[in-house]
Enzyme design. Sequence first.
Site, PDB file in Angstrom:
ATOM      1  N   CYS A 225      74.716  11.498  45.529  1.00 36.22           N
ATOM      2  CA  CYS A 225      75.222  11.161  44.177  1.00 36.22           C
ATOM      3  C   CYS A 225      75.423  12.397  43.297  1.00 36.22           C
ATOM      4  CB  CYS A 225      74.290  10.180  43.482  1.00 36.22           C
ATOM      5  SG  CYS A 225      74.039   8.667  44.405  1.00 36.22           S
TER       6      CYS A 225
ATOM      7  N   HIS B  92      76.362  10.491  35.898  1.00 40.69           N
ATOM      8  CA  HIS B  92      76.414   9.699  37.125  1.00 40.69           C
ATOM      9  C   HIS B  92      76.084   8.253  36.759  1.00 40.69           C
ATOM     10  CE1 HIS B  92      75.762   8.097  41.000  1.00 40.69           C
ATOM     11  NE2 HIS B  92      74.441   8.122  40.952  1.00 40.69           N
TER      12      HIS B  92
ATOM     13  N   ASN C  64      77.146   1.786  41.382  1.00 41.18           N
ATOM     14  CA  ASN C  64      76.902   3.192  41.723  1.00 41.18           C
ATOM     15  C   ASN C  64      77.808   3.583  42.890  1.00 41.18           C
ATOM     16  OD1 ASN C  64      75.953   5.651  42.590  1.00 41.18           O
ATOM     17  ND2 ASN C  64      73.788   5.075  42.595  1.00 41.18           N
TER      18      ASN C  64
HETATM   19  N1  ACO Z   1      67.163  -9.285  42.598  1.00 36.54           N
HETATM   20  C1  ACO Z   1      66.025  -9.883  42.222  1.00 36.54           C
HETATM   21  N2  ACO Z   1      64.803  -9.313  42.362  1.00 36.54           N
HETATM   22  C2  ACO Z   1      64.774  -8.080  42.903  1.00 36.54           C
HETATM   23  C3  ACO Z   1      65.929  -7.408  43.326  1.00 36.54           C
HETATM   24  C4  ACO Z   1      67.158  -8.060  43.148  1.00 36.54           C
HETATM   25  N3  ACO Z   1      68.328  -7.485  43.504  1.00 36.54           N
HETATM   26  N4  ACO Z   1      65.577  -6.208  43.827  1.00 36.54           N
HETATM   27  C5  ACO Z   1      64.232  -6.125  43.724  1.00 36.54           C
HETATM   28  N5  ACO Z   1      63.745  -7.263  43.168  1.00 36.54           N
HETATM   29  C6  ACO Z   1      62.363  -7.596  42.871  1.00 36.54           C
HETATM   30  C7  ACO Z   1      61.388  -6.795  43.715  1.00 36.54           C
HETATM   31  O1  ACO Z   1      61.203  -7.410  44.975  1.00 36.54           O
HETATM   32  C8  ACO Z   1      60.129  -6.877  42.854  1.00 36.54           C
HETATM   33  O2  ACO Z   1      59.534  -8.132  43.069  1.00 36.54           O
HETATM   34  P1  ACO Z   1      57.927  -8.249  43.136  1.00 36.54           P
HETATM   35  O3  ACO Z   1      57.442  -7.760  41.795  1.00 36.54           O
HETATM   36  O4  ACO Z   1      57.723  -9.697  43.380  1.00 36.54           O
HETATM   37  O5  ACO Z   1      57.512  -7.348  44.252  1.00 36.54           O
HETATM   38  C9  ACO Z   1      60.675  -6.849  41.428  1.00 36.54           C
HETATM   39  O6  ACO Z   1      62.060  -7.213  41.531  1.00 36.54           O
HETATM   40  C10 ACO Z   1      60.555  -5.485  40.766  1.00 36.54           C
HETATM   41  O7  ACO Z   1      60.994  -4.474  41.673  1.00 36.54           O
HETATM   42  P2  ACO Z   1      61.061  -2.964  41.266  1.00 36.54           P
HETATM   43  O8  ACO Z   1      61.653  -2.184  42.408  1.00 36.54           O
HETATM   44  O9  ACO Z   1      59.739  -2.510  40.718  1.00 36.54           O
HETATM   45  O10 ACO Z   1      62.102  -3.039  40.044  1.00 36.54           O
HETATM   46  P3  ACO Z   1      62.553  -1.935  39.068  1.00 36.54           P
HETATM   47  O11 ACO Z   1      62.333  -2.385  37.687  1.00 36.54           O
HETATM   48  O12 ACO Z   1      62.021  -0.587  39.444  1.00 36.54           O
HETATM   49  O13 ACO Z   1      64.126  -1.931  39.303  1.00 36.54           O
HETATM   50  C11 ACO Z   1      65.764  -0.612  40.449  1.00 36.54           C
HETATM   51  C12 ACO Z   1      64.633  -1.612  40.591  1.00 36.54           C
HETATM   52  C13 ACO Z   1      66.882  -1.264  39.668  1.00 36.54           C
HETATM   53  C14 ACO Z   1      66.238  -0.248  41.833  1.00 36.54           C
HETATM   54  C15 ACO Z   1      65.258   0.611  39.690  1.00 36.54           C
HETATM   55  O14 ACO Z   1      64.075   1.095  40.246  1.00 36.54           O
HETATM   56  C16 ACO Z   1      66.286   1.695  39.711  1.00 36.54           C
HETATM   57  O15 ACO Z   1      67.346   1.576  39.161  1.00 36.54           O
HETATM   58  N6  ACO Z   1      65.959   2.823  40.348  1.00 36.54           N
HETATM   59  C17 ACO Z   1      66.894   3.906  40.475  1.00 36.54           C
HETATM   60  C18 ACO Z   1      67.623   3.672  41.742  1.00 36.54           C
HETATM   61  C19 ACO Z   1      68.980   4.295  41.790  1.00 36.54           C
HETATM   62  O16 ACO Z   1      69.654   4.427  40.785  1.00 36.54           O
HETATM   63  N7  ACO Z   1      69.359   4.638  42.970  1.00 36.54           N
HETATM   64  C20 ACO Z   1      70.677   5.107  43.210  1.00 36.54           C
HETATM   65  C21 ACO Z   1      70.724   6.253  44.106  1.00 36.54           C
HETATM   66  S1  ACO Z   1      70.085   7.694  43.393  1.00 36.54           S
HETATM   67  C22 ACO Z   1      70.899   7.861  42.049  1.00 36.54           C
HETATM   68  O17 ACO Z   1      72.023   7.531  42.002  1.00 36.54           O
HETATM   69  C23 ACO Z   1      70.177   8.413  40.885  1.00 36.54           C
END
Ligand code: ACO
Length: 320
Positions: free
Chosen positions: A114, A247, A277
């Site tokens: 990314c 980004h 993304n």
């Molecule tokens: N739909 C519903 N529930 C979901 C989903 C979904 N798509 N995905 C995960 N969950 C659930 C999980 O299972 C978890 O359930 P649990 O509490 O029962 O175990 C709950 O939601 C919370 O999960 P977390 O991973 O803690 O959620 P978080 O608030 O951290 O959000 C996310 C997840 C959106 C991925 C966040 O961490 C994020 O945006 N991280 C950055 C990732 C990113 O941008 N990556 C791209 C590549 S790198 C870059 O571009 C920077």
Amino acid sequence: MQYAKILGTGSYLPAKRVSNDDLAQKVDTSDEWITTRTGIKFRHIADEQEKTSDLAAAAARLALEDAGVAPDEIDLIVVATATPDMQFPSTATIVQQKLGMTNGSPAFDVQAVCAGFMYALNTAHAYIKSGMSKKILVIGAETFSRILDWNDRTTCVLFGDGAGAVVLGASDEPGIIHSKLHADGNYLDLLNVPAQIADGKICGSPFVKMDGPGVFKFAVKMLSKVADEVLTESGYSAEQIDWLIPHQANKRIIDSTAKHLGLPQEKVILTVQDHGNTSAASIPLALDTGIKSGKIRRGQNLLLEGIGGGFAWGAVLIKY
Ligand code: ACO
């Protein structure tokens, strides 16, 4: 010294547009969860025949037309992608062939996921500053949909496909003012695609593996830091920035960087809601969207920044 000036931009999105509700029919998710956590509403997905080089070439044609530059005037192509058409040759050479170029100019890919477009722009900037190139095609293009496990709701809802391109030309007028890159390979476990081709087989999972919360924390911290570095080293202040073009991974990460810089939402180009993304394509897609919508105008100061697997990250300050 010659500046690297943006002569033209272009972008391309595959026709198929997938909503959060569409995804909720396939995996256990909801529009509410995806919107609240990421800001994403839609993403575009390439059809089976469309390769990364097709998306890249489509964006490149529009950027060349916008710049009024013929393909054979280009003396370097740099493509940022983590989803190349093939193991080799580079996607950049395939794009060269698709553009009908026969001038033998160099073409290569850069791989910083990314942050790829930040790495590609920085490289192109160095080529122009050194006098080695005069007109460069810089492209970010991805078909991330091919490396997603469509049964894994924690990753498949986040990404999309697309391409953005910029034609840079050597100029006496300011263009790229400053750029800064970083990488720290100690964080490779946070985000990767383990697969490799070996002994005629694909070894390791071919799908994106990500520690979402770990990525989130690292991204928020490093994007603020690198934005500060670029401003300090170039002698610019945040108040002089007309547009932040980050980004587009997650609206909460974008909001946090803008807040750190003291920039209001009105100064941020936001496309994550429509594109998801798109990895290396996200920044040039946002840039082109901002320009074509009339928001970004000539003479304005643009701060671009991105982070991705590796980890690798960077920022570029441009007078457009
Ligand atoms: N739909 C519903 N529930 C979901 C989903 C979904 N798509 N995905 C995960 N969950 C659930 C999980 O299972 C978890 O359930 P649990 O509490 O029962 O175990 C709950 O939601 C919370 O999960 P977390 O991973 O803690 O959620 P978080 O608030 O951290 O959000 C996310 C997840 C959106 C991925 C966040 O961490 C994020 O945006 N991280 C950055 C990732 C990113 O941008 N990556 C791209 C590549 S790198 C870059 O571009 C920077």
